[in-house]
Design a protein around this motif. Structure first.
Motif, PDB file in Angstrom:
ATOM      1  N   PRO A  94      -8.299  -0.020  -6.560  1.00  0.00           N
ATOM      2  CA  PRO A  94      -7.194   0.931  -6.381  1.00  0.00           C
ATOM      3  C   PRO A  94      -7.575   2.152  -5.555  1.00  0.00           C
ATOM      4  O   PRO A  94      -6.740   2.693  -4.829  1.00  0.00           O
ATOM      5  N   VAL A  95      -8.839   2.583  -5.641  1.00  0.00           N
ATOM      6  CA  VAL A  95      -9.286   3.728  -4.844  1.00  0.00           C
ATOM      7  C   VAL A  95      -9.262   3.377  -3.364  1.00  0.00           C
ATOM      8  O   VAL A  95      -8.695   4.105  -2.533  1.00  0.00           O
ATOM      9  N   LEU A  96      -9.854   2.243  -3.013  1.00  0.00           N
ATOM     10  CA  LEU A  96      -9.884   1.806  -1.617  1.00  0.00           C
ATOM     11  C   LEU A  96      -8.470   1.548  -1.103  1.00  0.00           C
ATOM     12  O   LEU A  96      -8.127   1.931   0.028  1.00  0.00           O
ATOM     13  N   GLY A  97      -7.647   0.897  -1.938  1.00  0.00           N
ATOM     14  CA  GLY A  97      -6.272   0.618  -1.539  1.00  0.00           C
ATOM     15  C   GLY A  97      -5.480   1.877  -1.258  1.00  0.00           C
ATOM     16  O   GLY A  97      -4.727   1.963  -0.272  1.00  0.00           O
ATOM     17  N   THR A  98      -5.652   2.892  -2.089  1.00  0.00           N
ATOM     18  CA  THR A  98      -4.948   4.168  -1.897  1.00  0.00           C
ATOM     19  C   THR A  98      -5.394   4.852  -0.611  1.00  0.00           C
ATOM     20  O   THR A  98      -4.574   5.387   0.142  1.00  0.00           O
ATOM     21  N   LEU A  99      -6.695   4.835  -0.353  1.00  0.00           N
ATOM     22  CA  LEU A  99      -7.217   5.427   0.884  1.00  0.00           C
ATOM     23  C   LEU A  99      -6.621   4.735   2.112  1.00  0.00           C
ATOM     24  O   LEU A  99      -6.246   5.395   3.092  1.00  0.00           O
ATOM     25  N   MET A 100      -6.514   3.417   2.032  1.00  0.00           N
ATOM     26  CA  MET A 100      -5.984   2.653   3.174  1.00  0.00           C
ATOM     27  C   MET A 100      -4.513   2.963   3.414  1.00  0.00           C
ATOM     28  O   MET A 100      -4.072   3.114   4.561  1.00  0.00           O
ATOM     29  N   VAL A 101      -3.742   3.063   2.336  1.00  0.00           N
ATOM     30  CA  VAL A 101      -2.311   3.368   2.487  1.00  0.00           C
ATOM     31  C   VAL A 101      -2.132   4.765   3.077  1.00  0.00           C
ATOM     32  O   VAL A 101      -1.339   4.976   4.003  1.00  0.00           O
ATOM     33  N   ILE A 102      -2.870   5.739   2.555  1.00  0.00           N
ATOM     34  CA  ILE A 102      -2.748   7.112   3.067  1.00  0.00           C
ATOM     35  C   ILE A 102      -3.177   7.199   4.527  1.00  0.00           C
ATOM     36  O   ILE A 102      -2.529   7.856   5.347  1.00  0.00           O
ATOM     37  N   ALA A 103      -4.249   6.508   4.872  1.00  0.00           N
ATOM     38  CA  ALA A 103      -4.812   6.620   6.221  1.00  0.00           C
ATOM     39  C   ALA A 103      -3.979   5.899   7.276  1.00  0.00           C
ATOM     40  O   ALA A 103      -3.817   6.401   8.399  1.00  0.00           O
ATOM     41  N   PHE A 104      -3.442   4.736   6.947  1.00  0.00           N
ATOM     42  CA  PHE A 104      -2.838   3.886   7.988  1.00  0.00           C
ATOM     43  C   PHE A 104      -1.320   3.771   7.928  1.00  0.00           C
ATOM     44  O   PHE A 104      -0.726   3.114   8.775  1.00  0.00           O
ATOM     45  N   THR A 105      -0.703   4.408   6.939  1.00  0.00           N
ATOM     46  CA  THR A 105       0.754   4.365   6.864  1.00  0.00           C
ATOM     47  C   THR A 105       1.346   5.529   7.644  1.00  0.00           C
ATOM     48  O   THR A 105       0.988   6.683   7.410  1.00  0.00           O
ATOM     49  N   LYS A 106       2.245   5.218   8.547  1.00  0.00           N
ATOM     50  CA  LYS A 106       2.910   6.227   9.366  1.00  0.00           C
ATOM     51  C   LYS A 106       4.418   6.020   9.296  1.00  0.00           C
ATOM     52  O   LYS A 106       4.891   4.939   8.930  1.00  0.00           O
ATOM     53  N   PRO A 107       5.210   7.055   9.625  1.00  0.00           N
ATOM     54  CA  PRO A 107       6.669   6.895   9.648  1.00  0.00           C
ATOM     55  C   PRO A 107       7.074   5.679  10.493  1.00  0.00           C
ATOM     56  O   PRO A 107       6.468   5.399  11.526  1.00  0.00           O
ATOM     57  N   ASN A 108       8.102   4.972  10.014  1.00  0.00           N
ATOM     58  CA  ASN A 108       8.635   3.762  10.651  1.00  0.00           C
ATOM     59  C   ASN A 108       7.797   2.512  10.412  1.00  0.00           C
ATOM     60  O   ASN A 108       8.151   1.432  10.876  1.00  0.00           O
ATOM     61  N   SER A 109       6.665   2.660   9.679  1.00  0.00           N
ATOM     62  CA  SER A 109       5.893   1.463   9.325  1.00  0.00           C
ATOM     63  C   SER A 109       6.541   0.786   8.119  1.00  0.00           C
ATOM     64  O   SER A 109       7.360   1.370   7.408  1.00  0.00           O
ATOM     65  N   ILE A 110       6.182  -0.464   7.890  1.00  0.00           N
ATOM     66  CA  ILE A 110       6.784  -1.259   6.811  1.00  0.00           C
ATOM     67  C   ILE A 110       6.552  -0.604   5.453  1.00  0.00           C
ATOM     68  O   ILE A 110       7.477  -0.417   4.652  1.00  0.00           O
ATOM     69  N   ILE A 111       5.295  -0.265   5.166  1.00  0.00           N
ATOM     70  CA  ILE A 111       4.956   0.318   3.867  1.00  0.00           C
ATOM     71  C   ILE A 111       5.621   1.675   3.687  1.00  0.00           C
ATOM     72  O   ILE A 111       6.073   2.025   2.590  1.00  0.00           O
ATOM     73  N   TYR A 112       5.698   2.455   4.776  1.00  0.00           N
ATOM     74  CA  TYR A 112       6.354   3.767   4.690  1.00  0.00           C
ATOM     75  C   TYR A 112       7.808   3.610   4.247  1.00  0.00           C
ATOM     76  O   TYR A 112       8.300   4.354   3.395  1.00  0.00           O
ATOM     77  N   LYS A 113       8.487   2.629   4.818  1.00  0.00           N
ATOM     78  CA  LYS A 113       9.898   2.398   4.482  1.00  0.00           C
ATOM     79  C   LYS A 113      10.043   1.965   3.026  1.00  0.00           C
ATOM     80  O   LYS A 113      10.971   2.382   2.329  1.00  0.00           O
TER      81      LYS A 113
END
Length: 588
Positions: free
Chosen positions: A246-265
């Motif tokens: 969960p720590v690594l997963g959270t870091l990845m989401v914060i680092a690579f999620t940007k507006p208009n991306s799938i996860i951001y939506k």
């Protein structure tokens, strides 16, 4: 820093599994890892804000702690206030005493330390502690005291700052990996520091480098988080490795999620945003709701009933965020003078009340609570036989050996209260297998031996093969090394939770019967077959079908935790044992 909907959505993804886990919902064995997601988010946001403030030369410790206080304390105080009121409704004095300790430690941001110091055999089960979850808040608050100091001291030495935070990360991670004490590992900041540091290091990295949108990495990160909730032990049972996903997963989401991306939506949908905004209050409220439902219920509460009640924390948490969190964060709405006066008054009140509850043993001497009292300190009373532990018999008279853990100490107290140990030199042996030669020597010199079972205790069912093998091994030892005059005292149980009695009419409750835990019935059946004529059946003393009474004839509790007996219970149980079982033969 600029508000990010995706990070707010991550908060919702963090708090919901915690609720499902605590409610016992199937498929969320790792729901507790939502707390680890919170830690990473907190480390990232706090560090990012410190960096931003330092960059604009507007950072100050006073301002930092003011913002933290306005963010954290109002919802916490509301939770403590509500929890305190309901504790008087749902708790017996014994539990009120423990609640008083939690009230004080939570007020000092140290409930994690209290929980560790009081963990162990006699600790109240976490599911009955309405403030148990504030351990994580204590860890965060302790981090808030450390991190700003590091940034201030090393402000002009950026390389040294990075090295220091990385060093803290490594030391903490290694501590979590190497320390085997599960309670310490779970509760203490030294083994949790690396998770908050991970968020801090990401914030420091992103200050210098702009991370690019990467849908694949965001999706993988979210998958790591969600799968860890379902199967946390896929790689290892080691705490550090479990928390890594969960720590690594959270870091990845914060680092690579940007507006208009799938996860951001996905993380920015309206409901998730609302839950994310309210997540702190939701987290604070869900545990008290679950605890009081359990305290008010005679037996175990079904997982879906628990979930139904726990989900109330979502609308209640939203109301708390809307009408408590938000207004108190605004200095124009609540001035510093009013805010800190209220905070000081509330915490002084909580600390004073908590100390009083602890010292008065849950006000057990006061009329309204005295009828629910267990009398003396039940834990100290239960541990009294430890004073009888010796390496050899010293007298020429009759000798009695009592073997077993706390259930054996209960039996000694029951016999002692009814004068059945008079005329004997009594030795108490807590663990037969610790020093087998010593144990066999004591056993061979005892005129009477009483071996006591604790199988089925705490509602734990032992595998049939394990239970049978242990019982057969004990019987072989008794047959081979004793003089043949031995008794095997079976398991006992007086329900699941005493606190429910506050919800029924006291005057008509003296003969109230509760369900015996299935684990105790199961263990009793197996062990009675193995020991046969040497078996003393405690469950049958008060049993009607699969129910048993919980009060003495004087309307006093037999047990203080449904497993171990009170002083009143010892007198009552011992009298029945010596009247109706073969143990009456031991009276000199």
């Amino acid at each position: 820093m600029k508000f990010r909907n995706d990070i707010n959505g991550l908060r919702a993804i963090a708090v919901l599994p915690v609720i499902f886990f605590h409610a016992g919902v199937i498929g969320f064995n790792g729901g507790f890892l939502g707390v680890d997601v919170f830690f990473v988010i907190s480390g990232f946001l706090i560090t990012a804000n410190i960096i931003k403030s330092q960059k604009s030369d507007s950072f100050s410790l006073l301002s930092f702690y003011d913002k933290r206080a306005r963010r954290i304390l109002p919802p916490l105080i509301l939770t403590l206030l509500i929890t305190t009121v309901f504790s008087f409704v749902f708790m017996l004095p014994y539990d009120l005493k423990n609640f008083g300790q939690s009230l004080v430690s939570t007020s000092f941001a140290a409930n994690n330390i209290l929980l560790y110091l009081t963990s162990g055999y006699w600790s109240l089960a976490s599911e009955f502690k309405p403030l148990y979850h504030t351990w994580s808040l204590a860890v965060e608050e302790q981090y808030y005291f450390i991190l700003p100091i590091i940034f201030i001291l090393l402000l002009k030495k950026q390389k040294c700052l990075k090295v220091t935070v990385i060093l803290f990360f490594i030391i903490s991670f290694l501590s979590s990996y190497l320390i085997e004490n599960k309670e310490f590992n779970f509760l203490m900041i030294i083994t949790r520091f690396w998770e908050l540091c991970a968020g801090s290091l990401l914030a420091m990295y992103m200050k210098e480098r702009v991370t690019t949108k990467n849908d694949a990495m965001s999706i993988i990160g979210l998958f790591f988080i969600l799968y860890s909730y379902y199967n946390p032990y896929i790689l290892s049972n080691n705490s550090a490795i479990i928390n890594l996903a969960p720590v690594l997963g959270t870091l990845m989401v914060i680092a690579f999620t940007k507006p208009n991306s799938i996860i951001y939506k996905i993380l920015s949908t309206k409901l998730i945003i609302i839950i994310g905004l309210s997540s702190y209050s939701i987290y604070l409220l869900h545990q008290p709701i679950l605890s009081f439902i359990r305290l008010a219920t005679e037996g175990q509460v079904g997982s879906y009933k628990q979930l139904m009640w726990a989900l109330l924390s979502i609308p209640l948490g939203y109301l708390s965020w809307r009408f408590v969190e938000s207004p108190f964060r605004n200095k124009k709405v609540v001035s510093n003078k009013v805010f800190y006066s209220l905070i000081a008054l509330c915490f002084m009140s909580f600390i004073s009340l908590g100390l009083f509850l602890n010292k008065s043993y849950g006000m057990q001497q006061y009329y309204v609570f005295s009828k629910y009292s267990y009398g003396v300190n039940p834990q100290a009373y239960a541990d009294r036989p430890y004073s009888l532990a010796k390496h050899n018999f010293e007298s020429d008279g009759q000798k009695m050996l009592i073997i077993g853990n706390s259930f054996a100490r209960d039996i000694y107290n029951a016999l002692k209260e009814n004068d059945a140990t008079d005329g004997y030199e009594v030795i108490y042996l807590a663990n037969y297998n610790n020093d087998i030669s010593l144990s066999r020597n004591l056993l061979s010199h005892a005129d009477v031996t009483i071996l006591v079972s604790s199988s089925g205790m705490a509602n734990k069912i032992i595998a049939p093969s394990t239970l049978k093998a242990s019982a057969i091994e004990s019987k072989n030892e008794m047959d081979k090394y004793s003089n043949g005059n031995y008794y095997y005292v079976g398991t006992k149980n007086f329900g699941f939770n005493n606190n429910f009695i506050k919800q029924i009419n006291w005057d008509s409750s003296k003969n109230y019967m509760v369900e015996i835990n299935k684990s105790n019935i199961y263990a009793d059946k197996i062990e009675s077959n193995i020991f046969a004529d040497n078996y003393i059946n405690l469950l049958e003393l008060f049993r009607e079908k699969n129910k048993t009474r919980i009060f003495t004839d004087d309307h006093r509790f037999i047990s203080f935790d449904t497993d171990h007996i009170t002083k009143d219970g010892a007198l009552f149980l011992g009298k029945r044992i010596l009247k109706t079982t073969k143990l009456k033969n031991i009276i000199l």
